[in-house]
Motif scaffolding. Structure first.
Motif, mmCIF file in Angstrom:
data_model
loop_
_atom_site.group_PDB
_atom_site.id
_atom_site.type_symbol
_atom_site.label_atom_id
_atom_site.label_comp_id
_atom_site.label_asym_id
_atom_site.label_seq_id
_atom_site.Cartn_x
_atom_site.Cartn_y
_atom_site.Cartn_z
ATOM 1 N N HIS A 180 0.826 -1.109 0.024
ATOM 2 C CA HIS A 180 0.069 0.098 -0.054
ATOM 3 C C HIS A 180 1.044 1.284 -0.048
ATOM 4 C CE1 HIS A 180 -2.907 -3.134 1.083
ATOM 5 N NE2 HIS A 180 -3.526 -2.422 0.534
ATOM 6 N N GLN A 181 1.623 1.175 -0.859
ATOM 7 C CA GLN A 181 2.334 2.637 -1.160
ATOM 8 C C GLN A 181 2.336 2.855 -2.715
ATOM 9 O OE1 GLN A 181 4.060 4.911 0.631
ATOM 10 N NE2 GLN A 181 3.844 3.841 2.600
ATOM 11 N N GLU A 182 2.142 4.319 -2.998
ATOM 12 C CA GLU A 182 1.885 4.338 -4.482
ATOM 13 C C GLU A 182 3.116 4.030 -5.459
ATOM 14 O OE1 GLU A 182 -0.570 5.291 -6.158
ATOM 15 O OE2 GLU A 182 0.373 6.146 -8.089
ATOM 16 N N MET A 183 4.396 4.126 -4.565
ATOM 17 C CA MET A 183 5.662 4.004 -5.431
ATOM 18 C C MET A 183 5.838 2.305 -5.719
ATOM 19 S SD MET A 183 7.162 6.785 -6.088
ATOM 20 C CE MET A 183 9.077 6.925 -6.079
ATOM 21 N N PHE A 196 -0.741 -1.014 -6.993
ATOM 22 C CA PHE A 196 -0.766 -0.519 -5.536
ATOM 23 C C PHE A 196 -1.449 -1.538 -4.738
ATOM 24 C CE2 PHE A 196 -3.127 1.865 -2.327
ATOM 25 C CZ PHE A 196 -2.703 2.253 -1.759
ATOM 26 N N LEU A 214 11.046 3.004 -1.343
ATOM 27 C CA LEU A 214 10.313 2.244 -0.622
ATOM 28 C C LEU A 214 11.120 1.573 0.696
ATOM 29 C CD1 LEU A 214 8.526 0.511 -3.472
ATOM 30 C CD2 LEU A 214 7.172 1.819 -1.709
ATOM 31 N N ILE A 221 11.086 4.795 3.135
ATOM 32 C CA ILE A 221 9.840 4.755 3.862
ATOM 33 C C ILE A 221 9.519 3.569 4.615
ATOM 34 C CG2 ILE A 221 7.877 4.396 2.391
ATOM 35 C CD1 ILE A 221 7.016 7.197 2.800
ATOM 36 N N MET A 275 8.817 4.040 8.663
ATOM 37 C CA MET A 275 7.492 3.628 9.022
ATOM 38 C C MET A 275 7.976 2.770 10.434
ATOM 39 S SD MET A 275 5.418 2.938 5.876
ATOM 40 C CE MET A 275 3.995 2.442 6.585
ATOM 41 N N LEU A 328 4.899 2.104 12.809
ATOM 42 C CA LEU A 328 3.772 2.032 11.998
ATOM 43 C C LEU A 328 3.853 0.609 11.114
ATOM 44 C CD1 LEU A 328 4.089 5.707 10.267
ATOM 45 C CD2 LEU A 328 2.126 4.553 11.848
ATOM 46 N N PRO A 329 3.010 0.120 10.910
ATOM 47 C CA PRO A 329 2.835 -1.286 10.221
ATOM 48 C C PRO A 329 3.164 -1.008 8.811
ATOM 49 C CG PRO A 329 0.605 -0.816 10.738
ATOM 50 C CD PRO A 329 1.378 0.105 11.318
ATOM 51 N N LEU A 350 -0.433 -3.748 5.292
ATOM 52 C CA LEU A 350 -1.731 -3.803 5.752
ATOM 53 C C LEU A 350 -2.692 -5.069 5.306
ATOM 54 C CD1 LEU A 350 -2.651 0.031 5.063
ATOM 55 C CD2 LEU A 350 -1.799 -1.208 6.937
ATOM 56 N N TYR A 358 -7.344 -2.155 2.750
ATOM 57 C CA TYR A 358 -6.965 -0.775 2.727
ATOM 58 C C TYR A 358 -8.365 -0.287 1.680
ATOM 59 C CZ TYR A 358 -5.446 3.927 1.597
ATOM 60 O OH TYR A 358 -5.282 5.206 1.194
ATOM 61 N N PRO A 359 -8.973 0.864 1.878
ATOM 62 C CA PRO A 359 -8.536 1.947 3.232
ATOM 63 C C PRO A 359 -9.475 1.178 4.418
ATOM 64 C CG PRO A 359 -10.386 2.779 1.679
ATOM 65 C CD PRO A 359 -9.818 1.460 1.197
#
Lengths: 236, 236, 236, 236
Positions: D136-139, D154, D216, D219, D223, D228-229, D232, D235-236
């Motif tokens: 769940h990261q745009e990149m 995504f 990635l 970040i 995270m 932060l996990p 996921l 999502y959302p």
């Protein structure tokens, strides 16, 4: 439109012509970490023409000849997208186009910037609600009401709505539109786990506001990680 | 003063002429993250002339023709501001001008720099009292007593007063003045949630001291976040 | 030596001539954050001549004409320092000179680099003992035994001695000398709350080793702050 | 092959010729912190020729004349390595060559990049298992299945295998090969405490994917350190 005319749209010796400026600005954004991995970009609207860089290209290596030029407004909102110029290379139209259009149509913006900045993404991860909020930072004064109105005051709380990401970038159009209607004072829209869209009356104001917002996301993230409150009830 | 004379004030082939130097230095400051979003800047005083960049412009894209030139001292402290040259474009005078004047008048400075560096802002957030203090760092030796006096020693504790931010930058003039009187040895004044003002006898010394102070804020913040004391009673 | 001869020492069209190379390298070091605020620098020894930049100047703005040239070895260790060339400007000899000399005399180095890198300083703050140690990092292979010998292996533990800072940089000469004798395998000497000295057989090797060591300090600091052990007993 | 022919292999006025492009790209990688201390690099394969920069040189200062050119495929997998061109200077072949070959042979890649990026190394330290995973990261959309296939969505979880480092870089060949066979969808292979190998159908796609993966890792590390996990369930 004849090919010759079409080339005239992107041929200029003026470094501030959008076809020259977009490549230069994108190089700068690359070095800020905003558009690495081909992501992100900037669109510029001058009167009835919109200039947009292609999708999926290295943003620090764009040439004026790569540029798409679109008429504004589009002849019809319900037909396929119309172009004044498409690059002769096999380049794809930016998937951000409908989102840039939101800024042109809803805010009469002259430019819209999209970044994948990690500061923006980290802000959307640490502010799990539907808004990023920060108060009492000088850089808030660099942001304008609705992106195109008067400058905010140091005493204003900056609020940026956060929308949820979707697998296809085009599908963000509606939720970005909704957020812009719900938050008429916001100068940008954050996209969770993705980045941000910021606009202004012209490219200079769009860029300055993107820098101010990015600064505020960065310092907001640092403050939150350091256990500092990002909103004050009163000051000093 | 005739227009022709006025242009002569900012026309020179010497790269060290203030009208050429300020744009170059501002580009460098931009890449350090000190003046993004049009904030911050540098003023240079050479004898009876002060050179200042305009407000609200992209600091990495200033041209010599954008420069304001003011007489020093001003003909009268109680009248409106007097200029030797105003740029012909529709550019606004920097709101920092009265604060730069503090450095010229109280310290006989030849240059004053204002940054929005996040290191400075984080220092004002983590040092909630009215002073930033750090000891036993080699970079302290790059800072001068009062900004224009002898260099500090490694054994000196660096103290930088912190004043509270105000909605209008001009309104900082009085509290900055007070802080400079109360802290005659300080080489700069931090503004909470905003940034810093640093001065020196000339632009080279002002810039070097800004770099040293910014380094000390950055490492001070890192130390505090890592749980390390930033002041030592004795060493080694 | 006549002035004309003296100028010949620093006049060359070869970009790799020390008088041209030192300004270029210092610009690069400035952008790495190693020599901001006029601190730090590099010395190059070619045969019987040593080239050193002056003290207290902006390291990203040095010109070849600013260079000091010294004979190596010095005619007598007990007299005042002898120069082949001093810049005509009012520039001060680098206070690092005696420390560079340690590297030339004890390791037969061809170049010595001094940085104020925050990675080095943070390492000296988080490793409160008299040594920085890290193991099992690929970048260890870029460091040479004693700075001028064979390359270390991935299985070697990197050890860099840390000496305590002194108010006057010259006074570090003796403790740096002692550390170099006690740690014949070390490629550099850290100075607590100050920075590092690194050397190599020539400027390329000195620079590459400074980069490797700086990388290892940076990742070592990150690991320690993340609670990761920086020394492994066994691997994998 | 005559010396004259050999020089023709690396002589071109086209800035996109591999002999010109590799030095330019390596300068960019240096400023990203990917190839400092002479480590890392890029190889480009065009048809039956592979271009590789030498080992142990400053990657930001490579010249086209430093380039090695190898035939692809090699005449025999069991003899010593064959070259079409070796630089006349005393330069060593890159130890990464067998690893680049993995990407050419197993994925039909046109380019392979090796970095020592601290983001990659920190990822291998914080993901102690045999895989880096993030969702769940745009990149993620900038990474392709197997490095040369369709772009990930995504909604796909990015998985990059981690192999253990070895004292000699050549010895990674087998474990990298195994990881590539076991993870046919992976666009790169992380090497614990060392860095990463990433490939693509051409240099543009290899570079864009290296940027996406590095983003990635960066970040993901942020995270994880923020609690932060990184995966996921929904999502959302």
């Amino acid at each position: 439109m004849a090919i010759q005319d079409s080339e005239a749209l992107i041929t200029s010796e003026d470094p501030l012509h959008p076809a020259n400026l977009i490549p230069e600005l994108c190089r700068g954004f690359y070095h800020l970490g905003w558009v690495t991995g081909t992501g992100g970009g900037i669109s510029i609207r001058e009167g009835d023409k919109v200039y947009i860089a292609p999708s999926g290209v290295q943003k620090e290596r764009i040439h004026p000849t790569h540029m798409f030029v679109l008429p504004y407004p589009q002849p019809s909102p319900h037909t396929d997208r119309t172009f004044l110029r498409r690059p002769s290379l096999n380049l794809k139209e930016s998937a951000c186009t409908p989102l840039f259009w939101n800024a042109f149509e809803l805010r009469d913006a002259g430019s819209c910037i999209h970044t994948h900045s990690q500061n923006a993404v980290m802000a959307t991860l640490l502010w799990q609600e539907k808004e990023f909020r920060i108060s009492h930072q000088e850089m808030i004064k660099g942001v304008r009401v609705g992106g195109t109105g008067r400058a905010l005051s140091f005493l204003d709380t900056l609020v940026v709505p956060i929308i949820e990401n979707t697998p296809d970038e085009e599908d963000l159009k509606e939720s970005m539109h909704e957020a812009m209607v719900k938050y008429p004072d916001a100068a940008g829209v954050l996209v969770r786990r993705h980045g941000i869209y910021v606009w202004g009356t012209d490219w200079e104001k769009a860029k300055a506001q993107t820098e101010c917002l990015d600064y505020l996301f960065e310092i907001g993230v640092k403050m939150k990680l350091a256990g500092l409150p990002t909103i004050l009830e009163s000051y000093p």
